[in-house]
Motif scaffolding. Structure first.
Motif, PDB file in Angstrom:
ATOM      1  N   HIS A 180       0.868  -1.190   0.000  1.00 15.00           N
ATOM      2  CA  HIS A 180       0.000   0.000   0.000  1.00 15.00           C
ATOM      3  C   HIS A 180       0.901   1.235   0.000  1.00 15.00           C
ATOM      4  N   SER A 182       0.705   3.519   2.227  1.00 18.57           N
ATOM      5  CA  SER A 182       0.793   4.051   3.600  1.00 18.57           C
ATOM      6  C   SER A 182       2.218   4.238   4.137  1.00 18.57           C
ATOM      7  N   THR A 213     -12.582  -6.669  -9.830  1.00 15.22           N
ATOM      8  CA  THR A 213     -12.244  -5.501  -8.995  1.00 15.22           C
ATOM      9  C   THR A 213     -10.830  -5.568  -8.414  1.00 15.22           C
ATOM     10  N   HIS A 214     -10.042  -6.575  -8.791  1.00 19.36           N
ATOM     11  CA  HIS A 214      -8.686  -6.725  -8.242  1.00 19.36           C
ATOM     12  C   HIS A 214      -7.639  -6.940  -9.323  1.00 19.36           C
ATOM     13  N   MET A 215      -6.464  -6.331  -9.099  1.00 12.45           N
ATOM     14  CA  MET A 215      -5.281  -6.603  -9.926  1.00 12.45           C
ATOM     15  C   MET A 215      -4.113  -6.862  -8.976  1.00 12.45           C
ATOM     16  N   PHE A 260      -8.445  -0.479  10.631  1.00  3.80           N
ATOM     17  CA  PHE A 260      -7.055  -0.546  10.149  1.00  3.80           C
ATOM     18  C   PHE A 260      -6.169  -0.340  11.381  1.00  3.80           C
ATOM     19  N   PHE A 262      -3.476   1.145  11.660  1.00  6.38           N
ATOM     20  CA  PHE A 262      -2.753   2.426  11.670  1.00  6.38           C
ATOM     21  C   PHE A 262      -3.669   3.633  11.821  1.00  6.38           C
ATOM     22  N   THR A 263      -4.976   3.404  11.894  1.00  7.15           N
ATOM     23  CA  THR A 263      -5.894   4.531  12.148  1.00  7.15           C
ATOM     24  C   THR A 263      -6.885   4.138  13.236  1.00  7.15           C
ATOM     25  N   GLU A 268     -14.231   2.950   6.013  1.00  7.13           N
ATOM     26  CA  GLU A 268     -14.041   2.582   4.614  1.00  7.13           C
ATOM     27  C   GLU A 268     -14.841   3.575   3.780  1.00  7.13           C
ATOM     28  N   GLY A 282     -11.590   2.920  -0.798  1.00 12.59           N
ATOM     29  CA  GLY A 282     -10.401   3.044   0.046  1.00 12.59           C
ATOM     30  C   GLY A 282     -10.718   3.080   1.516  1.00 12.59           C
ATOM     31  N   CYS A 284      -9.689   4.920   5.442  1.00 13.57           N
ATOM     32  CA  CYS A 284      -9.246   6.198   6.007  1.00 13.57           C
ATOM     33  C   CYS A 284      -9.470   6.178   7.516  1.00 13.57           C
ATOM     34  N   GLY A 285      -9.025   7.226   8.189  1.00 13.19           N
ATOM     35  CA  GLY A 285      -9.239   7.314   9.634  1.00 13.19           C
ATOM     36  C   GLY A 285      -8.290   8.315  10.259  1.00 13.19           C
ATOM     37  N   PHE A 307      -5.752   8.752   4.489  1.00 17.77           N
ATOM     38  CA  PHE A 307      -6.621   7.923   3.642  1.00 17.77           C
ATOM     39  C   PHE A 307      -5.777   7.239   2.576  1.00 17.77           C
ATOM     40  N   PHE A 309      -6.744   5.496  -1.228  1.00 23.59           N
ATOM     41  CA  PHE A 309      -7.788   5.130  -2.198  1.00 23.59           C
ATOM     42  C   PHE A 309      -7.181   4.357  -3.375  1.00 23.59           C
ATOM     43  N   ARG A 313      -9.652   1.660  -9.254  1.00 23.03           N
ATOM     44  CA  ARG A 313     -11.103   1.564  -9.019  1.00 23.03           C
ATOM     45  C   ARG A 313     -11.787   2.898  -9.278  1.00 23.03           C
ATOM     46  N   ILE A 324     -12.172  -4.211 -14.086  1.00 19.17           N
ATOM     47  CA  ILE A 324     -10.909  -3.475 -13.949  1.00 19.17           C
ATOM     48  C   ILE A 324      -9.836  -4.024 -14.920  1.00 19.17           C
TER      49      ILE A 324
HETATM   50  C1  FA5 Z   1      -5.155  -0.078   2.457  1.00 16.22           C
HETATM   51  O1  FA5 Z   1      -4.351  -0.400   1.598  1.00 16.22           O
HETATM   52  C2  FA5 Z   1      -4.837   0.988   3.454  1.00 16.22           C
HETATM   53  N1  FA5 Z   1      -3.448   1.334   3.384  1.00 16.22           N
HETATM   54  C3  FA5 Z   1      -5.736   2.199   3.204  1.00 16.22           C
HETATM   55  C4  FA5 Z   1      -5.670   3.211   4.276  1.00 16.22           C
HETATM   56  C5  FA5 Z   1      -4.781   4.279   4.200  1.00 16.22           C
HETATM   57  C6  FA5 Z   1      -6.516   3.124   5.394  1.00 16.22           C
HETATM   58  C7  FA5 Z   1      -4.729   5.232   5.201  1.00 16.22           C
HETATM   59  C8  FA5 Z   1      -6.458   4.061   6.402  1.00 16.22           C
HETATM   60  C9  FA5 Z   1      -5.567   5.105   6.289  1.00 16.22           C
HETATM   61  P1  FA5 Z   1      -7.057  -1.628   1.556  1.00 16.22           P
HETATM   62  O2  FA5 Z   1      -6.309  -2.904   1.572  1.00 16.22           O
HETATM   63  O3  FA5 Z   1      -8.506  -1.686   1.879  1.00 16.22           O
HETATM   64  O4  FA5 Z   1      -6.419  -0.576   2.526  1.00 16.22           O
HETATM   65  O5  FA5 Z   1      -6.896  -0.981   0.096  1.00 16.22           O
HETATM   66  C10 FA5 Z   1      -7.332   0.320  -0.178  1.00 16.22           C
HETATM   67  C11 FA5 Z   1      -7.994   0.382  -1.548  1.00 16.22           C
HETATM   68  O6  FA5 Z   1      -7.122  -0.106  -2.549  1.00 16.22           O
HETATM   69  C12 FA5 Z   1      -9.221  -0.520  -1.672  1.00 16.22           C
HETATM   70  O7  FA5 Z   1     -10.338   0.100  -1.126  1.00 16.22           O
HETATM   71  C13 FA5 Z   1      -9.336  -0.643  -3.165  1.00 16.22           C
HETATM   72  O8  FA5 Z   1      -9.890   0.526  -3.747  1.00 16.22           O
HETATM   73  C14 FA5 Z   1      -7.889  -0.698  -3.575  1.00 16.22           C
HETATM   74  N2  FA5 Z   1      -7.454  -2.087  -3.782  1.00 16.22           N
HETATM   75  C15 FA5 Z   1      -7.115  -3.007  -2.848  1.00 16.22           C
HETATM   76  N3  FA5 Z   1      -6.725  -4.145  -3.410  1.00 16.22           N
HETATM   77  C16 FA5 Z   1      -6.828  -3.966  -4.746  1.00 16.22           C
HETATM   78  C17 FA5 Z   1      -6.559  -4.770  -5.904  1.00 16.22           C
HETATM   79  N4  FA5 Z   1      -6.057  -5.994  -5.785  1.00 16.22           N
HETATM   80  N5  FA5 Z   1      -6.778  -4.254  -7.129  1.00 16.22           N
HETATM   81  C18 FA5 Z   1      -7.250  -2.973  -7.270  1.00 16.22           C
HETATM   82  N6  FA5 Z   1      -7.510  -2.164  -6.227  1.00 16.22           N
HETATM   83  C19 FA5 Z   1      -7.303  -2.640  -4.988  1.00 16.22           C
END
Ligand code: FA5
Length: 338
Positions: A180, A182, A213-215, A260, A262-263, A268, A282, A284-285, A307, A309, A313, A324
């Motif tokens: 991520h 972060s 919805t995933h890559m 999460f 870290f927050t 969500e 995404g 956030c917090g 946050f 995002f 997506r 996607i």
């Molecule tokens: C995170 O990665 C956290 N670091 C987000 C965060 C940041 C929370 C700061 C709080 C504070 P998560 O694993 O849910 O969270 O991924 C965040 C977003 O990345 C998802 O909501 C989605 O939009 C996108 N995402 C996650 N996995 C995939 C994927 N395999 N392919 C495409 N988009 C993805």
């Protein structure tokens, strides 16, 4: 008669060299060598020559005249064929550069477009753009974000390790492909003093199986604000402003309680698709005090929100794309629609 032959040759050769088309060369040929042509006519009058020797001599020079004129005709015919073919090729040539107007020149990838526009939106809201490495340390990606070894949340991120040997712990490099964006929070806090208002777009990696919805390789944009008296209301207001600016009116978003490490509290961020269904964009917090401390920031004095995002997506949401993976197939019929 010898004079007539000489004159006929001269006229014929002149006409041959003047001929500008195959039709003209055919006309010269008929009018000179044909039965009713000039030389043909002279041949017919051979019989009128009484003296046998003279008849033979004139006959020979007539044959020579036929030979030289027909050789000249053949040569000119080949030249004219070549000229006409070249003209035809030139006439039929398709100059593709002329067909290249601005509309067919192609465009940036949809994710790049979204990335650039997101930067514009957040810069407009007063943020600056930060970045971090794609190959990260375990500490920046997990540990400093309140996920020490063995933390169950680590399992949420299907991590790709670098130099990881399943059977030999000692072989671990401590490096991984960031799961991520972060870790850029940590790098930014360590490199600068609050107040901090940054966004960090970038590529991230997970051992996820591709689906609609995933890559396994995708993009996120991280946001971090650290200042005095920052509250959840500031986070909600920023997300609202961003949704309006990026998606435009008619799109609805919601914050849903989540978790999460870290927050705290965490939420969500979902957005409603034109078909009425919701897609998670995404997390956030409020930045966890332990995370502020890992970044060298005193949680008694400062507070912040963050946050992260998914850019891919957001791009599909914006364009009403249902899968996607379509964005990465490079099918011109798909790409041309945008
Ligand atoms: C995170 O990665 C956290 N670091 C987000 C965060 C940041 C929370 C700061 C709080 C504070 P998560 O694993 O849910 O969270 O991924 C965040 C977003 O990345 C998802 O909501 C989605 O939009 C996108 N995402 C996650 N996995 C995939 C994927 N395999 N392919 C495409 N988009 C993805």
């Amino acid at each position: 008669m010898t004079n007539d032959i000489a004159a006929a040759i001269e006229t014929a050769l002149q006409r041959v060299s003047d001929a500008a088309s195959l039709d003209e060369i055919d006309a010269v040929s008929g009018e000179t060598l044909g039965k009713k042509g000039v030389l043909g006519g002279l041949k017919a009058s051979l019989a009128k020559i009484a003296d046998i020797e003279e008849r033979k001599a004139v006959g020979r020079s007539l044959n020579e005249a036929f030979a030289s004129v027909s050789a000249a005709i053949d040569e000119r015919r080949q030249e004219l064929i070549a000229i006409e073919r070249a003209a035809q090729v030139a006439g039929e040539r398709l100059d593709l550069t002329e067909a290249m107007d601005a509309a067919s020149r192609g465009h940036l990838h949809l994710v790049t477009q979204a990335w650039q526009e997101l930067e514009d939106v957040f810069v407009g809201l007063g943020f600056t753009v930060a970045e971090g490495p794609e190959v990260e340390t375990d500490w920046h990606n997990f540990e400093a974000l309140n996920m020490s070894e063995g933390h169950p949340a680590r399992g949420e991120f299907d991590t790709l390790f670098i130099g990881h040997d399943e059977h030999e712990d000692a072989g671990d490099s401590g490096l991984l492909l960031r799961t991520h964006t972060s870790p850029v929070q940590i790098r930014t806090m360590l490199a600068s003093e609050p107040p901090i208002y940054i966004v960090a777009p970038g590529r991230v990696f997970r051992r996820d199986t591709p689906d609609a919805t995933h890559m396994p390789v995708f993009h996120q944009i991280e946001g971090l604000v650290v200042d005095r008296d920052i509250s959840m209301a500031d986070l909600a207001g920023t997300i609202e402003a961003f949704t309006q600016a990026f998606f435009g009116k008619g799109f609805t978003s919601r914050l849903r309680p989540s978790y999460f490490p870290f927050t705290e509290p965490s939420a969500e961020f979902d957005i409603r698709r034109p078909d009425g269904s919701w897609l998670e964009l995404g997390g956030c917090g409020m930045v966890h005090p332990e995370v502020l401390r890992a970044g060298g920031v005193d949680p008694e004095e400062w507070s912040g929100f963050a946050f992260g995002f998914g850019i891919d997506r957001m791009a599909v949401m914006r364009h009403g794309i249902t899968d996607i993976r379509d964005m990465y197939v490079n099918d011109i019929r798909f790409i041309e629609q945008f």
